[in-house]
Enzyme design. Structure first.
Site, PDB file in Angstrom:
ATOM      1  N   PHE A 147      80.663  92.791  37.632  1.00  0.00           N
ATOM      2  CA  PHE A 147      81.322  92.629  36.334  1.00  0.00           C
ATOM      3  C   PHE A 147      80.241  92.528  35.274  1.00  0.00           C
ATOM      4  O   PHE A 147      79.490  91.553  35.227  1.00  0.00           O
ATOM      5  CB  PHE A 147      82.224  91.395  36.272  1.00  0.00           C
ATOM      6  N   ASP A 232      71.328  90.968  35.137  1.00  0.00           N
ATOM      7  CA  ASP A 232      72.372  90.515  34.225  1.00  0.00           C
ATOM      8  C   ASP A 232      72.617  89.030  34.481  1.00  0.00           C
ATOM      9  O   ASP A 232      73.310  88.645  35.423  1.00  0.00           O
ATOM     10  CB  ASP A 232      73.651  91.325  34.454  1.00  0.00           C
ATOM     11  N   LYS A 261      76.544  84.638  26.354  1.00  0.00           N
ATOM     12  CA  LYS A 261      77.388  83.462  26.559  1.00  0.00           C
ATOM     13  C   LYS A 261      76.723  82.177  26.072  1.00  0.00           C
ATOM     14  O   LYS A 261      76.789  81.850  24.921  1.00  0.00           O
ATOM     15  CB  LYS A 261      77.838  83.382  28.011  1.00  0.00           C
TER      16      LYS A 261
END
Length: 409
Positions: A147, A232, A261
């Site tokens: 994801f 990531d 984030k």
């Protein structure tokens, strides 16, 4: 006439969304109106312990005083210049983020998906300018069950049909291999490969942690094959796993690091591509950009986030409290939990399907005053703010034990 928000109940507000908001997430039926630290409060004043922390966007809790102060201070001076001009906050942010991560250069963006897209562009440019791959032939190897975001390019290499179906045609240039499989990776990498793009821990897949040595093996393979390793760390980074970065558990330094984030402190969207100079140095003026990327407000908050991480306090908290989380979940195995994966303050918990789906367990926990989120099947994710106390963590585990003992019986 539309009633003001403060005059509506949670049910009213949820129903009001239906005709005017397009679907994307499938949220739990709680309407948050206030928050502080590890706790949120709904419209009616009911309090909930936040055990999701905005998928790691709230690593430092809601409204952390140092981050709120940094934002207020900057709001009184300057919020946006765009990158058409320089601003007085950006250099320090980039310097300190590069130092924190052990890399050289920073490309500031806004959302995680933008960071991933930017990383893909940079890797392709590097492949053409430095590696000498023929024009438009560069490939990037990714892992199944990944994801990395929701853009059309990113869903092109997703194996989640819910994310992909109906959004083609898809962007070419990606090869998908099984996660945690060095042999498959070795076979997929060739002279056209610009980069291997991986999550050090697959979050959306259910906090899937690779075997010891996998990340080090990826690092060795990419060096030997002459391609980039892009990590990531948008969910796994910035303290979540008990280290600043999840790759540090194997003493790995990638060529390119994707952050987001938590970098925005739960206040503004902030993301970044951080890389070696030879990689990010391929970008020339005008070849890439972002109106809001690196804006003064984002840089001020991002710098304050880096300051919190420079002390090591939050990494230590995640490591220490992670032991409580791990032990508590281990006690529930065979008592409603069929298995779990945990590192630091992050866990994917597989619930016995006979007890309920992940959604049902999440709703039951919500009724107990604990907020979590489900993922595939009967798996729930736990990712509390790193500011959570040991007592709060034990309370959440107690609520999970209670729900597992009562749901579906």
């Amino acid at each position: 006439m539309t009633a003001p928000a403060h005059e509506r109940t949670s049910d009213d507000l949820i129903k009001a969304e239906e005709p005017v908001l397009a679907h994307n997430y499938h949220p739990l039926p709680v309407v948050v109106a206030r928050a502080e630290g590890t706790w949120v409060e709904d419209v009616e004043g009911r309090r909930y312990l936040d055990m999701l922390a905005g998928y790691s966007a709230l690593n430092f809790g809601h409204r952390h005083p140092a981050l709120i102060e940094a934002a207020h201070r900057q709001l009184d001076r300057l919020t946006l210049t765009s990158r058409a001009f320089h601003n007085d906050r950006l250099a320090e942010f980039a310097e300190r983020l590069a130092e924190l991560t052990g890399l050289d250069m920073v490309l500031p963006m806004n959302t995680g998906a933008e960071a991933v897209e930017s990383g893909i562009k940079v890797a392709r440019k590097w492949a053409y300018d430095v590696k000498g791959v023929a024009a438009d032939r560069a490939t990037i190897v990714v892992a199944a069950e990944n994801f990395h975001g929701r853009t059309t390019t990113i869903v092109s290499f997703s194996t989640d049909e819910t994310a992909r179906s109906g959004f083609g045609p898809f962007t070419p240039g990606f090869r998908i291999v099984p996660y945690n499989d060095l042999a498959a990776l070795e076979e997929a990498v060739d002279e056209t490969t610009a980069a291997v793009l991986l999550e050090p821990i697959q979050g959306e897949a259910g906090v899937v942690i690779p075997d010891d040595g996998y990340l080090a093996g990826v690092r060795e393979l990419t060096r030997r094959k002459g391609c980039l390793f892009i990590a990531d760390e948008i969910q796994s980074g910035l303290g979540r796993t008990g280290r600043t970065l999840a790759v540090e558990h194997e003493d790995v330094v990638p060529d390119v690091l994707l952050l987001g984030k938590a970098l925005g402190g739960g206040i503004v969207p902030v993301s970044a591509v951080v890389a070696r100079r030879e990689v990010l140095g391929v970008l020339r003026p005008g070849e890439h950009g972002s109106t809001f990327g690196g804006n003064p407000l984002a840089a001020a908050v991002g710098t304050a986030v880096v300051e919190l991480l420079e002390t090591g306090e939050f990494q230590r908290r995640a490591a220490d409290l992670g032991q409580i989380l791990h032990s508590g979940l281990a006690e529930l195995v065979g008592r409603g939990v069929t298995g779990f994966r945990a590192r630091g303050l992050w866990a994917g918990v597989d619930v016995d399907p006979a007890i309920g789906t992940g959604r049902e367990i999440s709703e039951a926990l919500m009724r107990e005053g604990v907020l979590v989120k489900d993922t595939h099947g009967s798996t729930i994710r736990l990712a509390p703010p790193l500011t959570i106390t040991a007592d709060e963590l034990r309370s959440a585990l107690g609520s999970l034990e209670k729900v597992l003992g009562s749901t579906g019986r």
